[in-house]
Design an enzyme around this catalytic site. Sequence first.
Site, short mmCIF file in Angstrom:
data_model
loop_
_atom_site.label_atom_id
_atom_site.label_comp_id
_atom_site.label_asym_id
_atom_site.label_seq_id
_atom_site.Cartn_x
_atom_site.Cartn_y
_atom_site.Cartn_z
N ASP A 282 48.28 -67.95 -66.21
CA ASP A 282 48.02 -66.63 -66.30
C ASP A 282 47.39 -66.59 -67.68
O ASP A 282 47.33 -65.55 -68.34
CB ASP A 282 49.14 -65.40 -66.26
N LYS B 193 42.52 -68.62 -67.50
CA LYS B 193 41.48 -69.68 -67.09
C LYS B 193 40.56 -69.29 -66.28
O LYS B 193 39.44 -69.90 -66.39
CB LYS B 193 42.34 -70.84 -66.12
N GLY C 130 45.64 -67.15 -59.10
CA GLY C 130 44.82 -65.88 -58.95
C GLY C 130 44.00 -66.02 -60.36
O GLY C 130 44.59 -65.73 -61.38
N HIS C 131 42.80 -66.20 -60.19
CA HIS C 131 41.99 -66.35 -61.12
C HIS C 131 40.85 -65.02 -61.23
O HIS C 131 40.42 -65.04 -60.29
CB HIS C 131 41.03 -67.81 -61.05
N GLN D 47 47.89 -72.79 -62.66
CA GLN D 47 48.96 -72.54 -63.41
C GLN D 47 49.11 -73.08 -64.91
O GLN D 47 47.89 -73.33 -65.29
CB GLN D 47 50.16 -73.32 -62.75
N PRO E 156 55.06 -57.39 -62.46
CA PRO E 156 54.89 -57.46 -63.82
C PRO E 156 55.41 -58.45 -64.48
O PRO E 156 56.30 -59.50 -64.16
CB PRO E 156 55.95 -56.32 -64.10
N SER F 187 38.46 -66.02 -76.62
CA SER F 187 38.26 -64.88 -75.73
C SER F 187 38.64 -63.55 -76.24
O SER F 187 39.72 -63.45 -76.45
CB SER F 187 38.92 -65.15 -74.34
P1 IMP Z 1 55.06 -71.21 -56.43
O1 IMP Z 1 53.97 -72.05 -57.02
O2 IMP Z 1 54.74 -70.00 -55.37
O3 IMP Z 1 56.18 -72.26 -55.82
O4 IMP Z 1 55.88 -70.48 -57.34
C1 IMP Z 1 56.84 -71.27 -58.45
C2 IMP Z 1 56.60 -70.77 -59.85
O5 IMP Z 1 55.60 -70.83 -60.39
C3 IMP Z 1 57.30 -69.16 -59.68
O6 IMP Z 1 57.80 -69.01 -61.25
C4 IMP Z 1 55.81 -68.59 -59.87
O7 IMP Z 1 56.10 -67.39 -60.52
C5 IMP Z 1 55.07 -69.60 -60.75
N1 IMP Z 1 53.31 -69.57 -60.37
C6 IMP Z 1 52.74 -70.41 -59.60
N2 IMP Z 1 51.73 -69.95 -59.45
C7 IMP Z 1 51.50 -69.21 -60.77
C8 IMP Z 1 50.35 -68.53 -61.47
O8 IMP Z 1 48.90 -68.82 -60.94
N3 IMP Z 1 50.47 -67.86 -62.70
C9 IMP Z 1 51.67 -67.75 -62.98
N4 IMP Z 1 53.01 -68.19 -62.27
C10 IMP Z 1 52.69 -68.92 -61.21
#
Ligand code: IMP
Length: 427
Positions: free
Chosen positions: A13, A16, A40-41, A224, A304, A412
Amino acid sequence: MSTLAVVGAQWGDEGKGKVVDVLAAEADLVARFAGGNNAGHTLVVDGVKIVTHLVPSGCTYPGTRCLLGAGMVIDPEVFAEEIAQLRTHGLLAGDELRVSLDAHVIFEFHRELDALREDASTAQTIGTTRRGIGPAYEAKAARRGIRIRDLLRPDRLRERLEHNKRALEPEFARFGSERSVSVDALCEAAARWVEWIGPMTCDAGAEVLEFIGAGKSVLFEGAQGALLDVDHGTYPYVTSSSTIAGGVCTGLGIGPTLIDGVWGITKAYTTRVGAGPFPTKLDGERGDQIRAAGGEYGATTGRPRDCGWLDLPALRLAARRNGLTGLVVTKLDVLAQLPAIEICTRYQDDLDPGRDGFDDAVPVYEPVAGWGGPNWGEQVSNARSLEQLPAGVRAYLDLVSDYVEVPVTLVSVGPGREQTIRLTAAF
Ligand code: IMP
């Protein structure tokens, strides 16, 4: 330079989507190498907000090739929806998309298993995005994963689905679920997917080499962040893929010598969503203030996000694990809205997160001198050059850059493309 990797340097988050969207204007190919629709971009194009989960952020430029690499896990249902949504915005009208034959497929049973585990009250709840990411990567490591190429071979697909059925139904039963895996239904669904995914399939490594060989610019888009990396993050509170720059090679099937530069993205502060250590998390009003100012809610799940000050020891670790050549600082306008800020410059007892991990990290903060002024938020979001930033904000950037020993290459100051200060060319 003709290739550049852009990766998250925190817990995801970091912004990116916007940064890749800006840099992709100069890229011929944008390739994602890891993760799936847990990402989620958020892109803001001509004032319209678009959120992508699987499609690389280069999709806003017609004709720019967008590649989903072998290191990814792809949920075809989500992929189809996302393509349809992007097309309503007039995007992806040509044949921009390519998908690695070796990417793994997320099936509904992966999603359901992810949710069942998260709902079970065990000590191991991670706070995942419940998109089936973990179970799909587990299947890959257990060598029963199903790849895009398997969808093209109905006999093999059926065999592999049967194998998964045998492995997973007892696991569902352990959670008290009577869920069965319907091989016939999944084979039928796969036959429909193949009609539109089939023409996009490719050898991802060959695709990248072809672009590089033709002297084109290639952007490797991370998902991530470094601290969610399965090997180098805050394990076990991590995602299941290689999110660091090393993942570019394994996720696309190219050698490390082809990566010319690596830029790491950090927010001007820190956020985390999901369980796991977060040393600089601020409870109460101060954390709430940052969340409200920064709109810190998950782009994928709406959860949140926990918020806190910038954590320099963690950022330095991310810089080292990625071999960063450039640092991108985002959401500076949000931090500038706060009247006074602090920064974590070390952990108590000189704890080293690389050696000691993060579990016992107690942050030591320093107030940031010279911070805060009337209308700083507005002033920063309107700045288009370093000189237009207040001196105290410039000093903050220098402090961060000096500490992690990486030059700031881009800043940014808001969600729009134009709210960007470019300091170094990407390619
Ligand atoms: P998973 O990737 O859904 O298995 O989640 C594993 C951990 O990574 C959790 O703590 C999620 O909140 C975190 N996570 C996965 N994708 C993202 C992202 O794009 N942004 C922030 N946290 C993420």
